[in-house]
Design a protein around this motif. Structure first.
Motif, PDB file in Angstrom:
ATOM      1  N   ILE A 134       0.858  -1.186   0.000  1.00 56.16           N
ATOM      2  CA  ILE A 134       0.000   0.000   0.000  1.00 56.16           C
ATOM      3  C   ILE A 134       0.891   1.232   0.000  1.00 56.16           C
ATOM      4  O   ILE A 134       1.689   1.445   0.912  1.00 56.16           O
ATOM      5  N   ILE A 135       0.758   2.039  -1.025  1.00 55.59           N
ATOM      6  CA  ILE A 135       1.570   3.263  -1.118  1.00 55.59           C
ATOM      7  C   ILE A 135       0.906   4.363  -0.294  1.00 55.59           C
ATOM      8  O   ILE A 135       1.538   5.071   0.468  1.00 55.59           O
ATOM      9  N   ASP A 136      -0.382   4.488  -0.447  1.00 62.63           N
ATOM     10  CA  ASP A 136      -1.134   5.463   0.347  1.00 62.63           C
ATOM     11  C   ASP A 136      -2.598   5.080   0.242  1.00 62.63           C
ATOM     12  O   ASP A 136      -2.987   4.314  -0.655  1.00 62.63           O
ATOM     13  N   ARG A 137      -3.416   5.613   1.123  1.00 63.37           N
ATOM     14  CA  ARG A 137      -4.838   5.309   1.067  1.00 63.37           C
ATOM     15  C   ARG A 137      -5.618   6.276   1.934  1.00 63.37           C
ATOM     16  O   ARG A 137      -5.045   7.038   2.701  1.00 63.37           O
ATOM     17  N   LEU A 138      -6.913   6.190   1.778  1.00 64.55           N
ATOM     18  CA  LEU A 138      -7.802   6.966   2.624  1.00 64.55           C
ATOM     19  C   LEU A 138      -7.919   6.201   3.939  1.00 64.55           C
ATOM     20  O   LEU A 138      -8.182   4.992   3.911  1.00 64.55           O
ATOM     21  N   TYR A 181     -12.484   9.875   6.854  1.00 61.58           N
ATOM     22  CA  TYR A 181     -12.948  11.159   6.315  1.00 61.58           C
ATOM     23  C   TYR A 181     -13.948  11.816   7.244  1.00 61.58           C
ATOM     24  O   TYR A 181     -14.635  11.143   8.011  1.00 61.58           O
ATOM     25  N   THR A 190     -13.642  16.144   3.820  1.00 62.71           N
ATOM     26  CA  THR A 190     -12.193  16.221   4.034  1.00 62.71           C
ATOM     27  C   THR A 190     -11.635  14.829   4.314  1.00 62.71           C
ATOM     28  O   THR A 190     -12.116  14.132   5.214  1.00 62.71           O
ATOM     29  N   ALA A 191     -10.632  14.479   3.549  1.00 69.28           N
ATOM     30  CA  ALA A 191     -10.054  13.139   3.684  1.00 69.28           C
ATOM     31  C   ALA A 191      -8.781  13.175   4.538  1.00 69.28           C
ATOM     32  O   ALA A 191      -8.057  14.168   4.538  1.00 69.28           O
ATOM     33  N   THR A 238      -5.343  10.884   4.882  1.00 71.97           N
ATOM     34  CA  THR A 238      -4.665   9.785   4.189  1.00 71.97           C
ATOM     35  C   THR A 238      -3.714   9.063   5.149  1.00 71.97           C
ATOM     36  O   THR A 238      -3.392   9.574   6.229  1.00 71.97           O
ATOM     37  N   SER A 245      -0.616   8.608   4.717  1.00 75.75           N
ATOM     38  CA  SER A 245       0.639   9.354   4.905  1.00 75.75           C
ATOM     39  C   SER A 245       0.450  10.487   5.913  1.00 75.75           C
ATOM     40  O   SER A 245       1.357  10.779   6.691  1.00 75.75           O
ATOM     41  N   ASP A 246      -0.749  11.108   5.926  1.00 71.68           N
ATOM     42  CA  ASP A 246      -1.041  12.129   6.950  1.00 71.68           C
ATOM     43  C   ASP A 246      -0.931  11.492   8.338  1.00 71.68           C
ATOM     44  O   ASP A 246      -0.344  12.049   9.260  1.00 71.68           O
ATOM     45  N   GLU A 280       0.615   8.727   9.238  1.00 70.96           N
ATOM     46  CA  GLU A 280       1.988   8.323   9.580  1.00 70.96           C
ATOM     47  C   GLU A 280       2.823   9.531  10.013  1.00 70.96           C
ATOM     48  O   GLU A 280       3.565   9.459  11.001  1.00 70.96           O
ATOM     49  N   LYS A 338     -16.107   8.621   8.792  1.00 69.99           N
ATOM     50  CA  LYS A 338     -15.895   7.190   8.590  1.00 69.99           C
ATOM     51  C   LYS A 338     -14.419   6.887   8.785  1.00 69.99           C
ATOM     52  O   LYS A 338     -13.553   7.601   8.257  1.00 69.99           O
ATOM     53  N   LEU A 347     -11.608   4.077   8.095  1.00 65.80           N
ATOM     54  CA  LEU A 347     -11.505   2.965   7.151  1.00 65.80           C
ATOM     55  C   LEU A 347     -10.409   1.960   7.503  1.00 65.80           C
ATOM     56  O   LEU A 347     -10.237   0.978   6.793  1.00 65.80           O
TER      57      LEU A 347
END
Lengths: 892, 174
Positions: free
Chosen positions: B34-38, B41, B45-46, B48, B50-51, B53, B168, B170
């Protein structure tokens, strides 16, 4: 054997294992493949663009993170996962879309209708599922059910996934037992409550009806001029208690008001929100009344107020001394060389108006401000001298201008993007002109706007003036800030409209300097498409390398329209139409319609198709095509005898081009198969007037339109020229050329009066083997849109039996004076002149027919409903005095 | 001899297929990095991975005991407060300043500690103050009560905001 083992070990260690266990990503590998899974609603390209994923480019994790947030703003995703091979060369995008509600089913409701539940639930079919919206919808529904006497109602929901992103929403309603009114107890004014109450004992309690009852009773009592009204109701344990006290009646009497009506004076002192009257309020009312008199030209008006009270009534008597009513005769200015008219124009006081004494001081201040703005910074305006003669007033303002301050120099500080010369060219200031604060403020705004249009959205300009004697040096201190560029465009809400339709209206490109006025222009363009109820635009919070994303929020309108209408015309009598249209075919803003028109004289079926964005030779046009089937009879309006019968099948296709905002050009190919039968012998001019005829040719036109409103023009010009050529060269059976021109001008004479005039003419000529034009192509005049004293088509040459034959030349002029008398009603006086001639050699100015008349208009959104009566001014023996016409829309 | 060589060859071939299958299995598995994901939210506004981490790395420098779930919840709380601050058109240089300005207006300005409450607290916890006079510990008690009240109101306010927003999460708890 060893060879085999060696080979296996080599293959395994050097070719497979590195790929299998590499855990450290190799950032240098460009993306070679992107796969997307779970995407239904938008194109893969749009998603990848938002995510910043491009084949051939190296993946940027920061950009990707922002890309995910950007894609999420589309409002269609519930999950987004980006996976990849260890070197990031292969990318897998997995998305899960929010489900779309395909159908809402309601079960369990007995008392409440499905319509009531759907309206109050708020969530609609074709919306994306949002748990919070559903929960809010259920709360709102339960609240409304509670208000209507079902306090124990329960609403549950379930979602069943269907194909792709579609789902089915089921609402299960448990209404519970209702609250029944066992007893109604009314205290206070029983009669009024009873007359408004529409609930009885045994009914289900309904809070909404009680709210309405309260509003209606309050309205009634306020109209009856009651003050201090008190109304309260309560429903508890099956008992509905209503308590109403109607307060006291406020009786206001004006004595001595000869010039202003009681109604106007009452409006000046509106007392409706007052609960109680006391001496302070009476005094306030008196002050307002005196002020009302002053404003209406009574500077010496005075009023005495007397208040008396009984338990049911408060009486307030105003004894008014109006005094003389003055008008302004002259306004002049002493001590200034400035033209008086220039100064008068900035004042609210006007010659011949009633003299408003309260306007003197504000006007004096306006004069001072005006002189300051012209550079007379020490200007003084003394209190004016007011001289009264009988009922007239002369006003003299005494002005001491002082010396004018002149701009000596203009300097800019900290400007890097624009040079000093460029900035100077943008502003209306230059050294040597009088110092004017309004001009300086205007210049500041212009500089700031120029920066904003070039991407410096945070640029600030601060003007400073340094005065030496009577000269001023103007400094503009500029903070440019950083340049911002356009980032990506995120379009939200285009469920049925293709992204391409929106993108082609956008004028900016990614990385262009940011320009907010361009964004507003784009928004306006999108609104003009007619596909959206609302278009909102926001700047995204995500900024990458000074690039600002734009988010367009679109609220899609209904694109399908069904129109049905019945009407009556003096010529065709009853008529009926049905129009089915859809303006977003294939999500591409293409328009298609199917229209049926039926009347006692004609049957007409029209299929039309318009593509507003048709690219031909790299240029944008509107493509329009039409297929028409027509079966009609032309009759004589007097005898209703059939002049001829016509069956026509026509097809046309062509291109339209808006050359600029006001000029439009078009070119169409037209093909018709016309069958004319039962033609009155006296109107047959050529062999083509009877039987089947193919007409094939081209028509081209040029239109210049500056009208402010096409349905109800009040100013501007509409003029045009059209040329039609039909020839056997285009596979037709007749050859002719036909030219028509027209010019309409609209002039607003006052707020309620518009002068409209029109001049038009046409000429046609057959060539090759055609001498006379076929009857369907000849010109006819007379009727509701031409010369209105004559019946439909009855002007011009006639056959031996008096039936109109039509002609090859016509000329017509119309003049209308359109007045608006209020309540959407208008009265129009008109004058029409014109005639039709067989050919150009027969044109005779003395042959013009003149009619005048009067008409009534009732405004509707698509033009006025119209009744006109036209009188003939050059009546021939045996002709009627005039004709009555009913129609929709203006005559021209 | 020939038979043995053939068996050895067969053995080798089998081994090759086993290795190849093993490798393909691992190779396929490794594509799923997994490189990045949601990860969550809040309305539109999401947040991610990376946010999350980055935030985890930052937070754990000062609070290493915090779980990733707690950090994500605090990120959501911040977003909710920022949204509310923007709704009432508050402005500040940084997000932290904006949140503080909002909390000052929405919560701190509504806290008022009565003298009776201070006395009541002192009387209840008299023993803990080891005979110190109420006047001496008054400020300390007031500060404590303000903080307690602030936390209670903030908690309640955040609960309301969580209910009003579409939130939500995830990812599974860590």
């Amino acid at each position: 054997m060893n060879l085999f083992i060696r080979a296996f070990v080599f293959i395994y260690i050097f070719l497979i294992l590195p790929d299998a266990f590499a855990s450290q990503p190799n950032y240098k590998s460009p993306i070679s493949n992107i796969e997307v899974e779970g995407l239904y609603s938008i194109k893969k390209e749009e998603l990848l663009n938002l995510l910043c994923l491009r084949i051939g480019e190296v993946l940027d994790r920061n950009a990707l993170s922002i890309g995910i947030k950007r894609a999420f703003l589309k409002g269609i995703f519930d999950d987004i996962v980006i996976e990849g091979s260890p070197d990031y060369a292969n990318i897998y995008v997995r998305v899960q879309e929010k489900m779309i509600i395909d159908k809402i089913e309601i079960i369990g409701n007995n008392h409440f209708s499905n319509k009531f539940i759907k309206n109050n639930f708020g969530v609609k079919e074709s919306e994306r599922v949002s748990p919070i919206r559903i929960s809010q919808g259920i709360n709102s529904l339960r609240e409304q059910m509670k208000k209507r006497g079902f306090p124990n109602s329960v609403v549950n929901y379930s979602i069943t996934p269907l194909k792709a992103t579609k789902c089915y929403l089921k609402l299960t309603i448990y209404e519970g037992s209702p609250e029944i009114i066992n007893k109604i107890v009314i205290t206070g004014n029983y009669e009024i409550v009873r007359s408004y109450l529409n609930l009885s004992e045994g009914d289900i309690y309904d809070e909404t009806r009680m709210e309405r009852l309260k509003i209606n009773i309050l309205d009634y009592l306020i109209k009856q001029e009651h003050i201090g009204v008190y109304i309260k109701y309560e429903f508890k344990d099956g008992i509905l208690s209503i308590d109403l006290h109607s307060g006291r009646r406020l009786e206001i009497i004006f004595v001595g008001n000869d010039s202003i009506t009681d109604k106007t004076l009452k409006e000046e002192i509106f007392f409706y929100e007052i609960d109680e009257i006391n001496l302070d309020i009476a005094e306030e009312m008196k002050t307002r009344l005196i002020s009302a008199y002053h404003k209406r030209g009574f500077p010496f008006a005075d009023i005495i107020s007397i208040m008396s009270e009984t338990p049911d009534t408060v009486s307030l008597n105003f004894y008014i001394f109006e005094g003389v009513r003055y008008r302004v005769r002259e306004i002049s200015f002493a001590g200034t060389k400035m033209p008086g008219e220039r100064l008068i124009n900035i004042l609210t006081l006007r010659k011949r108006d009633f003299f408003d004494i309260t306007a003197i001081e504000p006007n004096r201040e306006t004069l001072i401000e005006f002189l300051h703005s012209l550079g007379y910074l020490e200007a003084i305006v003394a209190s004016p001298e007011i001289s009264m003669y009988d009922d007239l007033v002369d006003i003299v303002f005494f002005v001491t201008e002082g010396e004018q301050t002149i701009i000596s120099n203009i300097i800019f500080f900290n400007n890097k993007f624009f040079t000093e010369a460029e900035l100077l060219a943008k502003i209306p200031l230059k050294p040597g002109v009088p110092y004017n604060e309004l001009d300086i403020s205007d210049a500041r705004q212009k500089i700031q706007n120029s920066y904003a249009r070039s991407g410096f959205i945070k640029a600030r300009v601060l003007p400073e003036s340094i005065f030496t004697n009577h000269s001023a040096e103007i400094k503009f201190i500029i903070e440019e800030g950083e340049m911002t560029s356009f980032g990506k465009t995120i379009v939200v809400g285009n469920e049925r409209t293709k992204l391409k339709v929106i993108e082609r209206e956008l004028q900016h490109k990614e990385s262009d300097p940011f320009n907010y006025s361009l964004v507003l222009k784009e928004r306006h363009q999108l609104q003009r498409l007619g596909l959206f109820r609302d278009v909102d635009v926001k700047l995204s919070d995500y900024i990458v390398e000074n690039k600002r994303d734009i988010i367009y929020y679109l609220d899609e309108a209904n694109h399908g329209v069904i129109e049905f209408g019945v009407g009556y015309g003096e010529y065709e009598r009853y008529r009926l139409f049905l129009d089915l249209s859809y303006k977003n075919l294939w999500g591409m803003n293409r328009f298609g319609s199917l229209r049926t028109e039926l009347s006692s004289l004609e049957k007409r079926f029209i299929i039309s198709y318009i593509d507003p964005w048709f690219i031909f030779t790299n240029r944008r046009f509107s493509f329009k095509s039409l297929l028409l089937f027509e079966d009609r009879k032309d009759i004589s309006l007097d005898t209703r005898d059939i002049l001829y019968k016509l069956r026509r099948t026509s097809a046309s296709a062509g291109l339209e081009k808006n050359i600029n905002e006001n000029i439009k050009a078009d070119l169409y190919y037209l093909f018709s198969v016309v069958n004319t039968s039962d033609v009155k012998p006296d109107i047959i001019l050529s062999r083509e007037d009877v039987g089947t005829l193919i007409i094939s040719g081209f028509k081209s036109g040029l239109i210049f339109d500056t009208r402010d409103n096409p349905f109800e023009p009040t100013k501007g010009v509409l003029t045009g020229l059209s040329v039609k050529i039909a020839s056997s060269l285009f596979l037709g059976e007749t050859d002719f050329i036909k030219v028509i021109f027209y010019g309409n001008k609209y002039l607003k004479l006052s707020d309620r009066i518009v002068f409209a005039t029109s001049l038009s003419g046409g000429i046609a000529e057959g060539f090759s083997s055609t001498n006379e034009l076929p009857i369907v192509e000849r010109f006819f005049l007379g009727g509701r849109t031409s010369v209105r004293g004559y019946a439909q088509d009855m002007l011009g040459p006639k056959g031996k039996d008096g039936n109109p034959t039509g002609g090859n030349v016509f000329a017509m002029g119309n003049v209308e004076l359109r007045t608006d008398v209020g309540r959407d009603i208008g009265i129009v006086g008109f004058f029409d002149a014109g005639n039709v001639w067989q050919n150009i050699s027969q044109v005779d100015i003395s042959g013009f027919k003149f009619t005048t008349g009067i008409g009534l208009r009732y405004k509707t959104p698509v033009g006025p409903l119209r009744i006109d009566y036209g009188f003939k001014l050059k009546r021939e023996p045996g002709e009627s005095r005039g004709e009555l016409h009913f129609s929709l829309g203006h005559a021209f | 001899m020939k038979k043995r060589r053939f068996l050895l060859f067969l053995n080798g071939l089998l081994g090759f297929f086993v290795f190849a299958l093993f490798s393909v299995f691992f190779a396929g598995y490794s594509f799923g990095i997994i490189i990045d994901r949601l990860v969550a939210y809040v309305d539109d506004t999401a947040i991610t991975l990376s946010d999350l981490e980055n935030e985890t790395e930052k937070v754990r420098k000062t609070a290493p005991y915090m779980t990733q779930k707690e950090i994500l919840h605090s990120m959501i709380n911040r977003l909710l407060l920022l949204k509310e601050a923007r709704k009432i058109r508050l402005q500040a240089q940084t997000d932290d300043e904006l949140i503080n300005a909002y909390l000052d207006i929405r919560i701190k300005s509504r806290i008022f500690i009565k003298e009776e409450d201070i006395s009541e607290f002192y009387n209840k916890h008299r023993e803990e103050f080891k005979g110190q006079d109420e006047l001496l510990v008054r400020d300390q008690i007031e500060k404590y009560l303000i903080e307690k009240e602030f936390n209670d109101i903030l908690k309640k306010h955040l609960e309301e905001l969580w209910q009003q927003a579409e939130i939500k999460i995830l990812i599974t708890d860590k």
